[in-house]
Design a protein around this motif. Structure first.
Motif, PDB file in Angstrom:
ATOM      1  N   UNK A 223       0.923  -1.338  -0.119  1.00 33.63           N
ATOM      2  CA  UNK A 223       0.355  -0.317  -0.072  1.00 33.63           C
ATOM      3  C   UNK A 223       0.905   1.247  -0.020  1.00 33.63           C
ATOM      4  N   UNK A 224       2.297   1.225   0.680  1.00 30.77           N
ATOM      5  CA  UNK A 224       3.110   2.367   0.499  1.00 30.77           C
ATOM      6  C   UNK A 224       3.669   2.013   0.167  1.00 30.77           C
ATOM      7  N   UNK A 225       3.807   1.388  -1.444  1.00 34.93           N
ATOM      8  CA  UNK A 225       4.847   1.651  -2.783  1.00 34.93           C
ATOM      9  C   UNK A 225       3.607   2.073  -3.599  1.00 34.93           C
ATOM     10  N   UNK A 226       2.296   1.495  -3.331  1.00 35.29           N
ATOM     11  CA  UNK A 226       1.461   2.339  -5.117  1.00 35.29           C
ATOM     12  C   UNK A 226       1.245   3.593  -3.925  1.00 35.29           C
ATOM     13  N   UNK A 227       1.113   4.426  -2.920  1.00 39.78           N
ATOM     14  CA  UNK A 227       0.854   5.705  -3.036  1.00 39.78           C
ATOM     15  C   UNK A 227       2.192   6.851  -3.378  1.00 39.78           C
ATOM     16  N   UNK A 228       3.382   5.960  -2.703  1.00 39.01           N
ATOM     17  CA  UNK A 228       4.601   6.775  -3.392  1.00 39.01           C
ATOM     18  C   UNK A 228       5.053   6.817  -5.050  1.00 39.01           C
ATOM     19  N   UNK A 229       4.016   5.373  -5.621  1.00 40.95           N
ATOM     20  CA  UNK A 229       4.053   5.506  -7.102  1.00 40.95           C
ATOM     21  C   UNK A 229       3.111   6.643  -7.905  1.00 40.95           C
TER      22      UNK A 229
END
Length: 192
Positions: free
Chosen positions: A60-66
């Motif tokens: 979830x953190x990676x998706x938000x960062x992208x």
């Protein structure tokens, strides 16, 4: 960072969001593990290891960062709900998948919220029972693999587009924006 410098590398976005995600995961896992401390509670180590290996916070953190990198680095106009919405949806799916009522949070089977049950020696499960219980886990595993694939694909795609913006389209912001819009339209037409 000096004013006028533009970020062309999305690693800082992904790294900072992963650090925040791991911090949230640490506190959440610690709270849940500390609730499971009675002498009669079995499989404490199993639960602790599985809580640490469950990758929901990181994905979830990676998706938000992208999505943040796409907005900030590439200049794509994205509303906030499109940035955090997919991560909230995936995290919500993970929560509802193993949801327990609040009065059951301190139960003697905390792994039920992750839908992971330890194998007991001598359990008499038939093959049909094992397959029926495994189907939901397989579907969830497939969803997690697709999200991981989405993150990896978009990481490289955004990184490559950021480099093109700073090299090929340097000083030509409108040409770069037009290329991004054209690529999006072609992708939609191809899917239809």
């Amino acid at each position: 960072m000096r004013e006028g410098d533009e970020v062309t590398n999305i690693n800082c976005y992904v790294t900072q969001m992963l650090a925040a995600s791991l911090g949230l995961k640490l506190f959440d896992s610690t709270r849940r593990i500390l609730m499971y401390t009675k002498k009669s509670d079995s499989y404490k180590h199993f639960y602790a290891v599985c809580r640490g290996a469950f990758p929901i916070h990181e994905l979830c953190g990676t998706m938000t960062a992208l999505f943040l990198a796409r907005r900030d680095i590439l200049g794509v106009n994205m509303p906030m709900w499109k940035i955090i919405g997919p991560a909230v949806f995936i995290h919500g799916m993970a929560n509802f998948r193993g949801m327990k009522p609040i009065f059951k949070w301190n139960s003697s089977t905390p792994w039920s919220e992750m839908q992971l049950y330890p194998w007991k020696v001598g359990s008499n499960f038939t093959l049909k029972q094992i397959l029926s219980k495994s189907y939901a886990k397989l579907v969830w595993f497939t969803i997690l693999c697709r999200v991981l694939g989405f993150c990896v694909k978009n990481y490289y795609l955004i990184q490559r587009q950021a480099m093109k913006r700073m090299t090929t389209y340097s000083g030509k912001l409108y040409a770069f924006s037009a290329k991004l819009e054209t690529d999006a339209v072609l992708k939609r037409v191809k899917n239809d």
